[in-house]
Design an enzyme around this catalytic site. Structure first.
Site, PDB file in Angstrom:
ATOM      1  N   GLY A  24     -12.823  24.408 -43.245  1.00  0.00           N
ATOM      2  CA  GLY A  24     -12.439  25.131 -44.452  1.00  0.00           C
ATOM      3  C   GLY A  24     -11.711  24.271 -45.459  1.00  0.00           C
ATOM      4  O   GLY A  24     -11.458  23.086 -45.259  1.00  0.00           O
ATOM      5  N   ALA A  65      -8.864  35.317 -43.916  1.00  0.00           N
ATOM      6  CA  ALA A  65      -9.482  33.990 -43.954  1.00  0.00           C
ATOM      7  C   ALA A  65      -9.768  33.502 -42.541  1.00  0.00           C
ATOM      8  O   ALA A  65      -9.170  33.957 -41.569  1.00  0.00           O
ATOM      9  CB  ALA A  65      -8.566  32.999 -44.671  1.00  0.00           C
ATOM     10  N   SER A 106      -6.560  34.568 -40.384  1.00  0.00           N
ATOM     11  CA  SER A 106      -5.329  35.103 -40.957  1.00  0.00           C
ATOM     12  C   SER A 106      -5.656  36.403 -41.683  1.00  0.00           C
ATOM     13  O   SER A 106      -6.732  36.560 -42.254  1.00  0.00           O
ATOM     14  CB  SER A 106      -4.698  34.098 -41.925  1.00  0.00           C
ATOM     15  N   CYS A 128      -9.327  28.591 -50.700  1.00  0.00           N
ATOM     16  CA  CYS A 128     -10.587  28.245 -50.029  1.00  0.00           C
ATOM     17  C   CYS A 128     -11.582  27.595 -50.988  1.00  0.00           C
ATOM     18  O   CYS A 128     -12.787  27.577 -50.716  1.00  0.00           O
ATOM     19  CB  CYS A 128     -11.191  29.478 -49.357  1.00  0.00           C
TER      20      CYS A 128
END
EC number: 2.3.1.181
Length: 239
Positions: free
Chosen positions: A80, A145, A160, A176
């Protein structure tokens, strides 16, 4: 029959301390010293940048602002881009072995997103996936996320969930790396939310989806099991 595992619940922890803990648990799980283990916690305010797609260019504020807000920046070995962690955001880090037909990274990520979607549904929030983007969304706003890592088919990092974080901190980054979509939280949608109830529900949904029954254990017990003797490995408090 569900297999047995552990659950460790912590409060607000430093990102780097929990990263060290995850790495120790990941090694211990590879060796079979501990069973599948779930970490539930919050982080002290920080931005983390993923190892592959992450870019410091998506950090939009100066070091002075970071210092004023007491936000630290860490490079992470998860997947990510850049993301925010802080109080009011529930973190779920599974340290579990993927075996047999479960050795599928995409299926694992999909199941972790499913844990968030099912948890949110229990509070009346309809969340979905977006084909183009990872994570969990309420319309065009991200509420959960995901960023995972797998070593020898043992997982670390995870997901999360924005329960009641300071959403202003997300404006300090391009979350992100996505510029066209927003960020939301359970408290923004529902106005009031019981964070402890969210923890309980997320743990329940994880156990159901992964067919595991977790026992609540302390960090101290885990440290004894893995013989991890570094001083001050975790300074946050457990529950």
């Amino acid at each position: 029959m569900r297999r047995k595992g552990y659950c460790i619940e912590l409060e607000a922890c430093s990102y780097d301390e929990i990263l060290h803990l995850q790495e120790a648990l990941n090694r211990a799980r590879q060796l079979g010293v501990i069973p599948d283990t779930l970490l539930l916690l919050e982080h002290q305010p920080c931005f983390t940048i993923g190892r592959k797609k992450g870019s410091s260019n998506h950090l939009l504020v100066s070091q002075r602002v970071l210092d004023e807000q007491q936000i630290k920046v860490f490079e992470s070995n998860r997947g990510g881009d850049i993301t925010y962690h802080g109080p009011g955001q529930l973190i779920c880090y599974p340290i579990i072995g993927l075996t047999g037909v479960h050795k599928d990274v995409h299926a694992y990520a999909n199941k972790m997103e499913g844990v968030l979607i099912r948890t949110l549904a229990c509070f009346g929030i309809a969340a979905t996936r977006k084909k183009e983007y990872p994570g969990v969304w309420v319309e065009d706003q991200k509420i959960g996320a995901i960023g995972i890592a797998i070593r020898k088919w043992v997982t670390m990092h995870g997901v999360s969930l924005n329960v009641c974080p300071n959403l202003t901190h997300f404006s300090f980054i391009v979350p992100c790396g996505i510029t066209s979509l927003g960020v939301t939280s359970m408290s923004r949608i529902l106005e009031t939310i019981d964070s402890r109830a969210v923890r309980r529900q997320l743990r329940k949904q994880f156990e159901e989806l992964f067919e595991i029954q977790t026992e609540l254990v302390s960090v101290e017990r885990i440290k004894e099991m893995v013989h991890y003797a570094e001083t001050g490995m975790v300074s946050c408090s457990g529950t």
